[in-house]
Design an enzyme around this catalytic site. Structure first.
Site, PDB file in Angstrom:
ATOM      1  N   GLY A 110     -34.824  11.009  -1.109  1.00  0.00           N
ATOM      2  CA  GLY A 110     -36.908  10.866  -0.498  1.00  0.00           C
ATOM      3  C   GLY A 110     -37.114  12.441  -0.756  1.00  0.00           C
ATOM      4  O   GLY A 110     -36.670  12.896  -1.696  1.00  0.00           O
TER       5      GLY A 110
ATOM      6  N   GLY B  93     -37.773  15.874  -0.364  1.00  0.00           N
ATOM      7  CA  GLY B  93     -37.298  17.767   0.710  1.00  0.00           C
ATOM      8  C   GLY B  93     -35.808  17.989  -0.267  1.00  0.00           C
ATOM      9  O   GLY B  93     -35.913  17.557  -1.303  1.00  0.00           O
ATOM     10  N   ASN B  94     -35.636  19.162   0.388  1.00  0.00           N
ATOM     11  CA  ASN B  94     -34.863  20.157   0.196  1.00  0.00           C
ATOM     12  C   ASN B  94     -33.419  19.341   0.137  1.00  0.00           C
ATOM     13  O   ASN B  94     -32.663  19.315  -0.735  1.00  0.00           O
ATOM     14  CB  ASN B  94     -34.477  21.758   1.089  1.00  0.00           C
ATOM     15  CG  ASN B  94     -36.058  22.647   0.771  1.00  0.00           C
ATOM     16  OD1 ASN B  94     -36.470  22.719  -0.401  1.00  0.00           O
ATOM     17  ND2 ASN B  94     -36.269  22.562   1.876  1.00  0.00           N
ATOM     18  N   VAL B  95     -33.134  18.805   1.258  1.00  0.00           N
ATOM     19  CA  VAL B  95     -31.738  17.965   0.806  1.00  0.00           C
ATOM     20  C   VAL B  95     -32.156  16.528   0.030  1.00  0.00           C
ATOM     21  O   VAL B  95     -30.910  16.952  -0.465  1.00  0.00           O
ATOM     22  CB  VAL B  95     -31.741  17.454   2.673  1.00  0.00           C
ATOM     23  CG1 VAL B  95     -30.007  16.225   3.097  1.00  0.00           C
ATOM     24  CG2 VAL B  95     -31.616  18.675   3.125  1.00  0.00           C
TER      25      VAL B  95
ATOM     26  N   GLU C 142     -39.769   6.988  -5.286  1.00  0.00           N
ATOM     27  CA  GLU C 142     -41.704   6.396  -5.161  1.00  0.00           C
ATOM     28  C   GLU C 142     -41.765   8.229  -5.769  1.00  0.00           C
ATOM     29  O   GLU C 142     -43.140   8.574  -6.270  1.00  0.00           O
ATOM     30  CB  GLU C 142     -42.442   6.918  -3.833  1.00  0.00           C
ATOM     31  CG  GLU C 142     -41.526   8.013  -2.625  1.00  0.00           C
ATOM     32  CD  GLU C 142     -42.313   7.312  -1.340  1.00  0.00           C
ATOM     33  OE1 GLU C 142     -42.841   6.875  -1.213  1.00  0.00           O
ATOM     34  OE2 GLU C 142     -41.389   7.909  -0.654  1.00  0.00           O
TER      35      GLU C 142
ATOM     36  N   ASN D 149     -44.672  15.650   8.907  1.00  0.00           N
ATOM     37  CA  ASN D 149     -44.921  14.974   8.018  1.00  0.00           C
ATOM     38  C   ASN D 149     -45.552  14.340   7.476  1.00  0.00           C
ATOM     39  O   ASN D 149     -46.733  13.799   7.819  1.00  0.00           O
ATOM     40  CB  ASN D 149     -44.510  15.568   6.359  1.00  0.00           C
ATOM     41  CG  ASN D 149     -44.147  17.171   6.471  1.00  0.00           C
ATOM     42  OD1 ASN D 149     -44.917  17.995   6.094  1.00  0.00           O
ATOM     43  ND2 ASN D 149     -42.948  17.023   5.489  1.00  0.00           N
TER      44      ASN D 149
ATOM     45  N   GLY E 164     -43.113   7.555   2.362  1.00  0.00           N
ATOM     46  CA  GLY E 164     -42.578   6.256   2.296  1.00  0.00           C
ATOM     47  C   GLY E 164     -41.125   5.411   2.569  1.00  0.00           C
ATOM     48  O   GLY E 164     -40.479   4.690   2.572  1.00  0.00           O
TER      49      GLY E 164
HETATM   50  O1  0RQ Z   1     -38.657  24.058   9.129  1.00  0.00           O
HETATM   51  O2  0RQ Z   1     -39.907  24.845   6.999  1.00  0.00           O
HETATM   52  O3  0RQ Z   1     -40.090  25.823   9.976  1.00  0.00           O
HETATM   53  O4  0RQ Z   1     -38.193  26.261   8.501  1.00  0.00           O
HETATM   54  O5  0RQ Z   1     -38.203  21.602   9.869  1.00  0.00           O
HETATM   55  O6  0RQ Z   1     -36.791  20.751   7.190  1.00  0.00           O
HETATM   56  O7  0RQ Z   1     -34.399  21.255   6.662  1.00  0.00           O
HETATM   57  O8  0RQ Z   1     -35.831  21.785   5.202  1.00  0.00           O
HETATM   58  O9  0RQ Z   1     -36.079  19.709   5.310  1.00  0.00           O
HETATM   59  O10 0RQ Z   1     -36.959  19.474   3.396  1.00  0.00           O
HETATM   60  O11 0RQ Z   1     -35.295  18.131   4.146  1.00  0.00           O
HETATM   61  O12 0RQ Z   1     -37.582  17.987   5.026  1.00  0.00           O
HETATM   62  C1  0RQ Z   1     -38.167  15.142   7.750  1.00  0.00           C
HETATM   63  C2  0RQ Z   1     -39.386  16.902   7.220  1.00  0.00           C
HETATM   64  C3  0RQ Z   1     -36.711  17.081   6.458  1.00  0.00           C
HETATM   65  C4  0RQ Z   1     -38.486  15.076   5.681  1.00  0.00           C
HETATM   66  C5  0RQ Z   1     -38.444  15.791   6.684  1.00  0.00           C
HETATM   67  C6  0RQ Z   1     -37.655  21.588  10.270  1.00  0.00           C
HETATM   68  C7  0RQ Z   1     -36.715  22.592   9.737  1.00  0.00           C
HETATM   69  C8  0RQ Z   1     -37.989  22.553   8.401  1.00  0.00           C
HETATM   70  C9  0RQ Z   1     -38.025  20.558   7.044  1.00  0.00           C
HETATM   71  P1  0RQ Z   1     -39.166  25.463   8.730  1.00  0.00           P
HETATM   72  P2  0RQ Z   1     -35.537  21.374   6.061  1.00  0.00           P
HETATM   73  P3  0RQ Z   1     -36.511  19.160   4.567  1.00  0.00           P
HETATM   74  C10 0RQ Z   1     -39.786   9.425   0.393  1.00  0.00           C
HETATM   75  C11 0RQ Z   1     -39.828   9.524   1.254  1.00  0.00           C
HETATM   76  C12 0RQ Z   1     -40.145  11.897   6.480  1.00  0.00           C
HETATM   77  C13 0RQ Z   1     -41.001  11.300   4.583  1.00  0.00           C
HETATM   78  C14 0RQ Z   1     -40.031  11.102   3.712  1.00  0.00           C
HETATM   79  C15 0RQ Z   1     -39.855  14.482   5.795  1.00  0.00           C
HETATM   80  C16 0RQ Z   1     -37.871  21.749   8.075  1.00  0.00           C
HETATM   81  O13 0RQ Z   1     -37.704  14.764   4.729  1.00  0.00           O
HETATM   82  O14 0RQ Z   1     -41.160  14.846   6.108  1.00  0.00           O
HETATM   83  O15 0RQ Z   1     -39.057  10.730   4.269  1.00  0.00           O
HETATM   84  N1  0RQ Z   1     -39.726  12.983   5.723  1.00  0.00           N
HETATM   85  N2  0RQ Z   1     -40.483  10.745   2.682  1.00  0.00           N
HETATM   86  O16 0RQ Z   1     -36.231  24.009  10.459  1.00  0.00           O
HETATM   87  C17 0RQ Z   1     -37.267  20.734  14.752  1.00  0.00           C
HETATM   88  C18 0RQ Z   1     -35.726  19.093  14.088  1.00  0.00           C
HETATM   89  C19 0RQ Z   1     -35.868  19.478  12.690  1.00  0.00           C
HETATM   90  C20 0RQ Z   1     -36.828  20.757  12.855  1.00  0.00           C
HETATM   91  C21 0RQ Z   1     -36.471  19.561  10.939  1.00  0.00           C
HETATM   92  N3  0RQ Z   1     -35.289  17.724  14.564  1.00  0.00           N
HETATM   93  N4  0RQ Z   1     -36.598  19.641  15.813  1.00  0.00           N
HETATM   94  N5  0RQ Z   1     -37.485  21.076  13.617  1.00  0.00           N
HETATM   95  N6  0RQ Z   1     -36.753  20.921  10.918  1.00  0.00           N
HETATM   96  N7  0RQ Z   1     -35.396  19.170  12.125  1.00  0.00           N
HETATM   97  C22 0RQ Z   1     -41.414  10.087   0.069  1.00  0.00           C
HETATM   98  C23 0RQ Z   1     -42.833  10.200   0.319  1.00  0.00           C
HETATM   99  O17 0RQ Z   1     -43.315   9.986   1.512  1.00  0.00           O
HETATM  100  C24 0RQ Z   1     -43.762  11.038  -0.555  1.00  0.00           C
END
Ligand code: 0RQ
Length: 499
Positions: free
Chosen positions: A262, A264-266, A288, A378, A382
């Site tokens: 997926g 994101g950073n992780v 994707e 976000n 997918g």
């Molecule tokens: O906030 O930016 O203010 O610091 O969420 O978190 O740890 O940088 O994580 O960049 O890996 O993204 C789920 C958002 C993770 C992404 C998500 C806050 C955290 C930070 C981002 P800041 P990280 P990542 C197919 C796959 C859904 C769509 C998907 C995503 C910001 O992976 O959008 O999977 N996934 N698509 O501090 C409050 C919590 C939190 C929180 C994290 N529990 N409560 N804030 N954050 N957890 C690809 C496509 O669909 C195109």
């Protein structure tokens, strides 16, 4: 290539004048890759000018997925969007969605093209699509993403093409475009492995619908990932060890299964670790978004190839790709999102899906999209297309967010995108919980002991112990206590040291 086409050339400003207030506009773009870049900026300018005169101007915006700032940031900041689907990652747009100024529909991305073809959104007034070439008979050669553009081109009443000369024509060697027929005349897709090709290198449009061609020369806008850190590195180590154990137990064949990773950073960091591990067999990807870490692995021949919907690369990587097009064209296939994310194909190929969660609960439900069950981050993107149908569905995230004020392991998710039935394994930097074959009580204990941060474990164990009896143990009065504390005090549990 063929006889010279003679579509009307115009500036972005002239093209923007052709779009009316209230129109449903479908823009190309799946991440910033292949996104329309100049017409949306001109539309934002036009909206501002009209608003200053006291006149209304807002459009409804459909795309493949998230986009570059030229679409979502610019149009949101100009208050030019009234409705948006299916996914976004823009700060100004997110603000307006969360305060109710923009209506947003969060959708599985595989469903966007067919929802367009079924007419579920009503008629698309205008499609604005980036291409590097268009022929007089309506063949449209797309750029760094395919997304939903083939369906937008087919369904829209009018079409504006952004002809981007920055993108070399060789990029089309990777395209494999097919639009499935609509039911009941929809045969199964004859696609058995990720790099197989079943379509054409171009999309089709009725030339009569083209009302303007705007020439551009612009690279895709860039996404910056943070460097791998302790959290992503440790999560990656757990995932690698788990997959090695699965291979040793012969539950994953030694030739490996295709991976989806997926956004994101992780996810970016986990992919890098997987690809570089000497004991993980070389793999293909059925995914994707092909992001920068995947590209670096491909360059070093550490992965075999990838099927994707978008190439979300840095500008130097894009230059590399073009310079070595023969190498990459045999290893990359760019597909429309209803094929790259197709649930039937994901099930058929046995994809291992690795996605990131916002929070996960003690049953194994996952929230991917909404903070405190209310505020959109976000969207589901997918992740559901893959998670629900994967051979193995793995969700990952750090065990805490915001310096420990938030536990990402909670009694019950405040919003659920993926139910416990679609989640096999959950991972945090604390460890991994393999939920396969476990009843809810066993799942809860394992998730707390292996994945929750130690600061929150006593609270979570006590929650389960005090919960009423039942197949799934919950206390409906306290299941959202941590969330309520966070809303009220800014921390889920008082008196915890910062992490
Ligand atoms: O906030 O930016 O203010 O610091 O969420 O978190 O740890 O940088 O994580 O960049 O890996 O993204 C789920 C958002 C993770 C992404 C998500 C806050 C955290 C930070 C981002 P800041 P990280 P990542 C197919 C796959 C859904 C769509 C998907 C995503 C910001 O992976 O959008 O999977 N996934 N698509 O501090 C409050 C919590 C939190 C929180 C994290 N529990 N409560 N804030 N954050 N957890 C690809 C496509 O669909 C195109």
């Amino acid at each position: 290539m063929d006889e010279k086409e003679s579509f009307p050339r115009m500036t972005a400003e002239e093209a923007a004048e052709l779009i009316e207030d209230g129109a449903l506009v479908a823009f190309s773009g799946f991440t910033p890759a292949g996104a329309a870049k100049v017409v949306p900026l001109a539309l934002a300018k036009r909206a501002r000018a009209l608003h200053e005169e006291g006149k209304p101007f807002q459009i409804r915006v459909l795309t493949g997925a998230s986009t570059g700032p030229s679409i979502d940031d610019a149009l949101a900041e100009a208050d030019a969007i009234s409705w948006r689907a299916p996914y976004q990652s823009s700060r100004p747009l997110r603000e307006r969605i969360n305060d109710g100024r923009v209506s947003f529909v969060d959708m599985h991305l595989s469903l966007v093209p067919q929802s367009v073809m079924y007419g579920f959104f009503g008629k698309i007034d205008v499609a604005v699509v980036e291409a590097h070439h268009i022929s007089s008979d309506g063949r449209v050669y797309l750029t760094s993403s395919i997304g939903a553009s083939p369906s937008f081109l087919r369904a829209a009443e009018k079409v504006i093409i952004e002809l981007n000369q920055y993108v070399p024509p060789e990029i089309s060697e990777m395209a494999d475009i097919v639009i499935p027929k609509t039911p009941p005349h929809r045969p199964a897709l004859d696609l058995d492995f990720p790099l197989q090709r079943i379509g054409k290198t171009y999309a089709r449009v009725d030339p009569e619908k083209i009302i303007g061609v705007v020439e551009t020369c612009k690279p895709d806008e860039e996404i910056r990932y943070s460097s791998p850190n302790y959290y992503s590195g440790t999560i990656a180590r757990h995932v690698v060890n788990f997959l090695l154990e699965e291979i040793a137990a012969k539950r994953i064949p030694k030739e490996m299964l295709p991976l989806q990773v997926g956004v994101g950073n992780v996810a970016n960091a986990v992919l890098a670790s997987l690809g570089e591990h000497p004991d993980i067999p070389k793999f293909t990807m059925y995914t994707e978004v092909f992001q920068s870490s995947g590209f670096e692995l491909m360059k070093r021949e550490l992965i075999q190839g990838a099927s994707t919907c978008a190439l979300t690369l840095t500008p130097p990587q894009m230059l590399d790709l073009v310079g070595e097009i023969k190498f990459y064209a045999s290893r990359l296939v760019l597909r429309p999102q209803e094929i790259s994310n197709n649930p039937a194909l994901v099930r058929q190929m046995g994809v291992i899906a690795l996605n990131t969660a916002v929070e996960m609960d003690l049953e194994g439900d996952v929230n991917s999209s909404h903070v405190l069950g209310q505020r959109l981050l976000n969207g589901i993107g997918g992740s559901g297309d893959f998670a629900r149908n994967a051979y193995l569905s793995i969700f990952m995230c750090p065990s805490t967010a915001k310096d420990g004020a938030i536990s990402t392991i909670v009694p019950l998710c405040s919003h659920i995108d993926h139910t416990e039935h679609s989640v096999n394994v959950v991972v945090t930097e604390q460890g991994i919980a393999d939920l396969r074959g476990l009843s809810p009580d066993k799942r809860a204990k394992l998730i707390i002991d292996n994945c929750a941060h130690p600061h929150y474990r006593d609270y979570l164990h006590e929650y389960i112990e005090k919960a009423g009896p039942g197949h799934i143990r919950h206390n409906l009065a306290t299941c959202f206590e941590l969330h309520q504390n966070l809303l009220r005090d800014g921390v889920m549990l008082p008196d915890l040291p910062a992490i």
